[in-house]
Design a protein around this motif. Structure first.
Motif, short mmCIF file in Angstrom:
data_model
loop_
_atom_site.label_atom_id
_atom_site.label_comp_id
_atom_site.label_asym_id
_atom_site.label_seq_id
_atom_site.Cartn_x
_atom_site.Cartn_y
_atom_site.Cartn_z
N THR A 13 0.96 -1.21 0.13
CA THR A 13 0.10 -0.10 -0.29
C THR A 13 0.89 1.23 0.05
O THR A 13 0.59 2.25 -0.62
CB THR A 13 -1.01 0.00 1.14
OG1 THR A 13 -1.75 -1.03 1.17
CG2 THR A 13 -1.81 1.41 1.21
N GLU A 14 1.96 1.19 0.71
CA GLU A 14 2.78 2.44 0.74
C GLU A 14 3.33 2.74 -0.57
O GLU A 14 4.00 3.82 -1.07
CB GLU A 14 3.92 2.26 2.12
CG GLU A 14 3.17 2.45 3.41
CD GLU A 14 4.06 2.05 4.34
OE1 GLU A 14 5.38 0.98 4.38
OE2 GLU A 14 3.76 2.28 5.66
N LEU A 16 2.10 1.57 -3.48
CA LEU A 16 1.40 2.30 -4.46
C LEU A 16 1.29 3.73 -4.11
O LEU A 16 1.14 4.59 -5.15
CB LEU A 16 0.09 1.59 -4.31
CG LEU A 16 -0.18 0.26 -4.75
CD1 LEU A 16 -1.47 -0.58 -4.14
CD2 LEU A 16 -0.26 0.21 -6.10
N LEU A 17 1.12 4.15 -2.91
CA LEU A 17 0.96 5.56 -2.69
C LEU A 17 2.37 6.48 -2.97
O LEU A 17 2.04 7.53 -3.68
CB LEU A 17 0.62 5.85 -1.13
CG LEU A 17 -0.54 5.66 -0.55
CD1 LEU A 17 -0.77 5.66 0.84
CD2 LEU A 17 -1.68 6.35 -1.14
N ILE A 35 1.55 -0.25 -11.05
CA ILE A 35 0.13 -0.41 -10.35
C ILE A 35 -0.46 -1.65 -10.38
O ILE A 35 -1.05 -2.23 -9.39
CB ILE A 35 -0.85 0.99 -10.40
CG1 ILE A 35 -0.10 2.30 -10.02
CG2 ILE A 35 -2.09 0.79 -10.01
CD1 ILE A 35 -0.65 3.71 -10.54
N GLU A 68 -5.46 3.06 3.47
CA GLU A 68 -6.50 2.58 2.45
C GLU A 68 -7.63 3.63 1.73
O GLU A 68 -7.66 3.82 0.63
CB GLU A 68 -7.40 1.64 3.03
CG GLU A 68 -6.71 0.21 3.28
CD GLU A 68 -6.01 -0.47 2.17
OE1 GLU A 68 -6.67 -0.83 1.00
OE2 GLU A 68 -4.95 -0.91 2.18
N GLU A 70 -6.67 6.73 1.41
CA GLU A 70 -5.87 7.79 0.86
C GLU A 70 -5.47 6.91 -0.43
O GLU A 70 -5.51 7.55 -1.65
CB GLU A 70 -4.48 8.13 1.53
CG GLU A 70 -3.57 9.12 0.71
CD GLU A 70 -2.31 9.46 1.54
OE1 GLU A 70 -1.56 9.92 0.96
OE2 GLU A 70 -2.16 8.91 2.67
N LEU A 71 -5.33 5.84 -0.52
CA LEU A 71 -4.86 5.05 -1.77
C LEU A 71 -6.23 4.97 -2.75
O LEU A 71 -6.08 5.03 -3.67
CB LEU A 71 -4.47 3.64 -1.34
CG LEU A 71 -4.33 2.67 -2.66
CD1 LEU A 71 -3.00 3.18 -3.27
CD2 LEU A 71 -3.98 1.30 -2.09
N ASP A 72 -7.30 4.72 -2.06
CA ASP A 72 -8.52 4.79 -2.76
C ASP A 72 -8.86 6.19 -3.66
O ASP A 72 -9.12 6.29 -4.66
CB ASP A 72 -9.69 4.52 -1.77
CG ASP A 72 -10.92 4.36 -2.79
OD1 ASP A 72 -10.88 3.45 -3.83
OD2 ASP A 72 -12.01 4.93 -2.45
N GLN A 74 -6.45 8.45 -3.98
CA GLN A 74 -5.42 8.53 -5.09
C GLN A 74 -5.61 7.99 -6.60
O GLN A 74 -5.47 8.40 -7.73
CB GLN A 74 -3.95 8.41 -4.60
CG GLN A 74 -3.48 9.19 -3.65
CD GLN A 74 -3.07 10.47 -4.05
OE1 GLN A 74 -2.82 10.75 -5.31
NE2 GLN A 74 -3.59 11.60 -3.21
N LEU A 75 -6.14 6.50 -6.21
CA LEU A 75 -6.61 5.75 -7.57
C LEU A 75 -7.53 6.50 -8.37
O LEU A 75 -7.69 6.41 -9.54
CB LEU A 75 -6.66 4.32 -7.06
CG LEU A 75 -5.66 3.38 -6.78
CD1 LEU A 75 -5.97 2.18 -6.16
CD2 LEU A 75 -4.56 3.26 -7.85
#
Length: 117
Positions: A13-14, A16-17, A35, A68, A70-72, A74-75
């Protein structure tokens, strides 16, 4: 003791961010491949993460929730940028075709227009 699958999930996850924050326009294809690879790894890890969880694992999971979210977001932004670029390219293509052949969109209804005045 926290399971290896949970720590791997956090690491991926990190990663990916980091990729999403430092994305460059000219290397978008490479970023998309990275990704995709990382998301597939996360999907494989998901099957090994199941209850029962220890108290430490529950706290670890609570700490993962902001990541999670933040990742959502950003995606979603990344996907929105790609969609807008695709629509811009399609508009450019249509306008370029209209410039190259301006009479392609003229409707011909069978009437005769005399060009002489």
């Amino acid at each position: 003791m926290i399971r290896q699958s949970l720590t791997s999930w956090k690491t991926i996850t990190e990663q990916l961010l980091r990729i999403l924050h430092v994305m460059e326009e000219d290397k978008r294809d490479i970023v998309i491949e990275q990704i995709d690879t990382l998301l597939n790894e996360r999907e494989a890890l998901q099957t090994s993460i199941h209850a029962p969880f220890t108290e430490g694992e529950q706290l670890f999971g609570q700490a993962l929730l902001p990541l999670e979210e933040e990742l959502d977001s950003q995606l979603k932004l990344f996907r929105k940028a790609i969609r807008s670029n695709i629509s811009e390219q399609q508009k450019k293509k249509v306008s370029m075709n209209a410039y190259m052949d301006p009479y392609s969109q003229v409707f011909r209804d069978g009437t005769f227009y005399d060009k002489k005045k």
